[in-house]
Design a protein around this motif. Structure first.
Motif, PDB file in Angstrom:
ATOM      1  N   MET A 161       0.816  -1.198   0.000  1.00 63.50           N
ATOM      2  CA  MET A 161       0.000   0.000   0.000  1.00 63.50           C
ATOM      3  C   MET A 161       0.857   1.259   0.000  1.00 63.50           C
ATOM      4  O   MET A 161       0.534   2.245  -0.662  1.00 63.50           O
ATOM      5  CB  MET A 161      -0.927   0.001   1.208  1.00 63.50           C
ATOM      6  CG  MET A 161      -1.898   1.171   1.198  1.00 63.50           C
ATOM      7  SD  MET A 161      -3.113   1.094   2.513  1.00 63.50           S
ATOM      8  CE  MET A 161      -4.124   2.513   2.061  1.00 63.50           C
ATOM      9  N   LEU A 162       1.956   1.235   0.738  1.00 62.59           N
ATOM     10  CA  LEU A 162       2.846   2.388   0.760  1.00 62.59           C
ATOM     11  C   LEU A 162       3.397   2.673  -0.632  1.00 62.59           C
ATOM     12  O   LEU A 162       3.497   3.833  -1.049  1.00 62.59           O
ATOM     13  CB  LEU A 162       3.997   2.157   1.744  1.00 62.59           C
ATOM     14  CG  LEU A 162       4.952   3.335   1.954  1.00 62.59           C
ATOM     15  CD1 LEU A 162       4.201   4.566   2.459  1.00 62.59           C
ATOM     16  CD2 LEU A 162       6.063   2.954   2.934  1.00 62.59           C
ATOM     17  N   ASN A 185      -4.622   5.879  -9.769  1.00 64.14           N
ATOM     18  CA  ASN A 185      -5.164   4.579 -10.178  1.00 64.14           C
ATOM     19  C   ASN A 185      -4.600   3.448  -9.327  1.00 64.14           C
ATOM     20  O   ASN A 185      -5.316   2.500  -8.985  1.00 64.14           O
ATOM     21  CB  ASN A 185      -4.868   4.321 -11.656  1.00 64.14           C
ATOM     22  CG  ASN A 185      -5.711   5.189 -12.568  1.00 64.14           C
ATOM     23  OD1 ASN A 185      -6.820   5.577 -12.200  1.00 64.14           O
ATOM     24  ND2 ASN A 185      -5.200   5.488 -13.753  1.00 64.14           N
ATOM     25  N   SER A 186      -3.320   3.542  -8.984  1.00 58.30           N
ATOM     26  CA  SER A 186      -2.710   2.503  -8.142  1.00 58.30           C
ATOM     27  C   SER A 186      -3.354   2.482  -6.762  1.00 58.30           C
ATOM     28  O   SER A 186      -3.590   1.408  -6.187  1.00 58.30           O
ATOM     29  CB  SER A 186      -1.205   2.763  -8.007  1.00 58.30           C
ATOM     30  OG  SER A 186      -0.555   2.669  -9.254  1.00 58.30           O
ATOM     31  N   ILE A 187      -3.654   3.641  -6.232  1.00 53.20           N
ATOM     32  CA  ILE A 187      -4.309   3.727  -4.921  1.00 53.20           C
ATOM     33  C   ILE A 187      -5.692   3.089  -4.980  1.00 53.20           C
ATOM     34  O   ILE A 187      -6.069   2.284  -4.123  1.00 53.20           O
ATOM     35  CB  ILE A 187      -4.410   5.198  -4.472  1.00 53.20           C
ATOM     36  CG1 ILE A 187      -3.022   5.804  -4.313  1.00 53.20           C
ATOM     37  CG2 ILE A 187      -5.190   5.304  -3.159  1.00 53.20           C
ATOM     38  CD1 ILE A 187      -3.025   7.302  -4.082  1.00 53.20           C
ATOM     39  N   CYS A 229      -7.219  -0.472  -3.007  1.00 52.89           N
ATOM     40  CA  CYS A 229      -8.346  -0.523  -2.063  1.00 52.89           C
ATOM     41  C   CYS A 229      -9.531  -1.284  -2.644  1.00 52.89           C
ATOM     42  O   CYS A 229     -10.367  -1.802  -1.888  1.00 52.89           O
ATOM     43  CB  CYS A 229      -8.748   0.874  -1.618  1.00 52.89           C
ATOM     44  SG  CYS A 229      -9.557   1.875  -2.883  1.00 52.89           S
ATOM     45  N   SER A 230      -9.622  -1.402  -3.969  1.00 54.20           N
ATOM     46  CA  SER A 230     -10.737  -2.119  -4.580  1.00 54.20           C
ATOM     47  C   SER A 230     -10.687  -3.611  -4.271  1.00 54.20           C
ATOM     48  O   SER A 230     -11.707  -4.302  -4.359  1.00 54.20           O
ATOM     49  CB  SER A 230     -10.749  -1.904  -6.094  1.00 54.20           C
ATOM     50  OG  SER A 230      -9.620  -2.521  -6.702  1.00 54.20           O
ATOM     51  N   ARG A 231      -9.512  -4.107  -3.906  1.00 58.83           N
ATOM     52  CA  ARG A 231      -9.378  -5.532  -3.580  1.00 58.83           C
ATOM     53  C   ARG A 231      -9.849  -5.843  -2.162  1.00 58.83           C
ATOM     54  O   ARG A 231     -10.000  -7.008  -1.796  1.00 58.83           O
ATOM     55  CB  ARG A 231      -7.909  -5.971  -3.715  1.00 58.83           C
ATOM     56  CG  ARG A 231      -7.285  -5.657  -5.059  1.00 58.83           C
ATOM     57  CD  ARG A 231      -6.054  -6.514  -5.288  1.00 58.83           C
ATOM     58  NE  ARG A 231      -5.161  -6.546  -4.147  1.00 58.83           N
ATOM     59  CZ  ARG A 231      -4.053  -5.816  -4.042  1.00 58.83           C
ATOM     60  NH1 ARG A 231      -3.728  -4.971  -5.008  1.00 58.83           N
ATOM     61  NH2 ARG A 231      -3.262  -5.930  -2.996  1.00 58.83           N
ATOM     62  N   LEU A 248     -10.834   2.381   4.987  1.00 60.54           N
ATOM     63  CA  LEU A 248      -9.705   2.419   4.071  1.00 60.54           C
ATOM     64  C   LEU A 248     -10.154   2.855   2.671  1.00 60.54           C
ATOM     65  O   LEU A 248      -9.476   3.655   2.019  1.00 60.54           O
ATOM     66  CB  LEU A 248      -9.038   1.048   4.002  1.00 60.54           C
ATOM     67  CG  LEU A 248      -7.882   0.919   3.000  1.00 60.54           C
ATOM     68  CD1 LEU A 248      -6.784   1.929   3.310  1.00 60.54           C
ATOM     69  CD2 LEU A 248      -7.311  -0.493   3.008  1.00 60.54           C
ATOM     70  N   ILE A 249     -11.282   2.334   2.207  1.00 63.35           N
ATOM     71  CA  ILE A 249     -11.767   2.689   0.868  1.00 63.35           C
ATOM     72  C   ILE A 249     -12.058   4.188   0.785  1.00 63.35           C
ATOM     73  O   ILE A 249     -11.679   4.855  -0.186  1.00 63.35           O
ATOM     74  CB  ILE A 249     -13.019   1.864   0.515  1.00 63.35           C
ATOM     75  CG1 ILE A 249     -12.638   0.389   0.331  1.00 63.35           C
ATOM     76  CG2 ILE A 249     -13.698   2.402  -0.740  1.00 63.35           C
ATOM     77  CD1 ILE A 249     -13.811  -0.543   0.185  1.00 63.35           C
TER      78      ILE A 249
END
Length: 214
Positions: free
Chosen positions: A165-166, A174-176, A180-182, A189-190
């Protein structure tokens, strides 16, 4: 640093508390401006923007304004040395966690948000912040503390998750959002990821524009 700040809080007798580190300096009338702002705005606290400088003779960089919202769980959105704090708030939230040597202020500000305190931000730089401090010169310690705080804030994260996550937080929006979508049913967190991604995409900025990476 934070143990010294905690001692200062315990010895203070004023209605408001603010910290200025030894190598930084305020603009003229900074304190009076912050006091006036908190009194007139009706907010619980006031703060301002800051100029980041490599040394006293170098050009400064204005650190952009960042929203004080759920993204506070993932970054430091406020300039700590401009934060005018009523003393009673320290009694409510508590002191700084001195087991963190660099980002105890970030943890404290996240608690401030979770308690739903309001902050009024003056849209002008009242602080000059030298970039030679510990948050910029001790990157290995900083990374360890960032991972630790992520796991503390979101206890369901494994060490591997927190490190991944870091990396995502240091990448693009998009990476963020993909990270969180997983994690289904992890509302806190989302919301934090969505708030951070939205702010960065809206301003077309990178992680390096956020509080010198703290």
């Amino acid at each position: 640093i934070y143990d010294a700040m905690n001692k200062g809080i315990s010895l203070s007798t004023g209605e408001y508390i603010i910290f200025l580190n030894s190598d930084d300096w305020y603009e003229k009338n900074a304190i009076s401006s912050l006091v006036e702002a908190v009194l007139l705005s009706g907010a619980d606290l006031s703060c301002a923007l800051a100029n980041y400088v490599n040394d006293e003779s170098s050009p400064s960089k204005l650190l952009r304004s960042m929203p004080f919202d759920d993204s506070s769980y993932l970054r430091m959105p406020l300039r700590h040395e401009t934060l005018l704090v009523p003393a009673h708030i320290y009694h409510d939230i508590g002191l700084y966690d001195s087991s963190y040597s660099i980002i105890a202020d970030r943890k404290w500000v996240a608690l401030l948000h979770s308690k739903r305190y309001s902050v009024f931000e003056l849209p002008e730089p009242l602080l000059n912040f030298l970039t030679t401090g510990i948050s910029n010169t001790s990157q290995k310690i900083l990374k360890r503390e960032q991972v630790r705080l992520l796991k503390e804030t979101f206890p369901f994260l494994t060490a591997e998750d927190a490190n991944e996550m870091l990396l995502c937080l240091r990448s693009d929006s998009n990476s963020i959002l993909n990270f969180c979508s997983r994690l289904t049913n992890r509302t806190k967190l989302i919301k934090a990821c969505q708030s951070l991604a939205y702010d960065r995409s809206r301003h077309s900025v990178k992680w390096t524009d956020d509080d010198h990476n703290k």
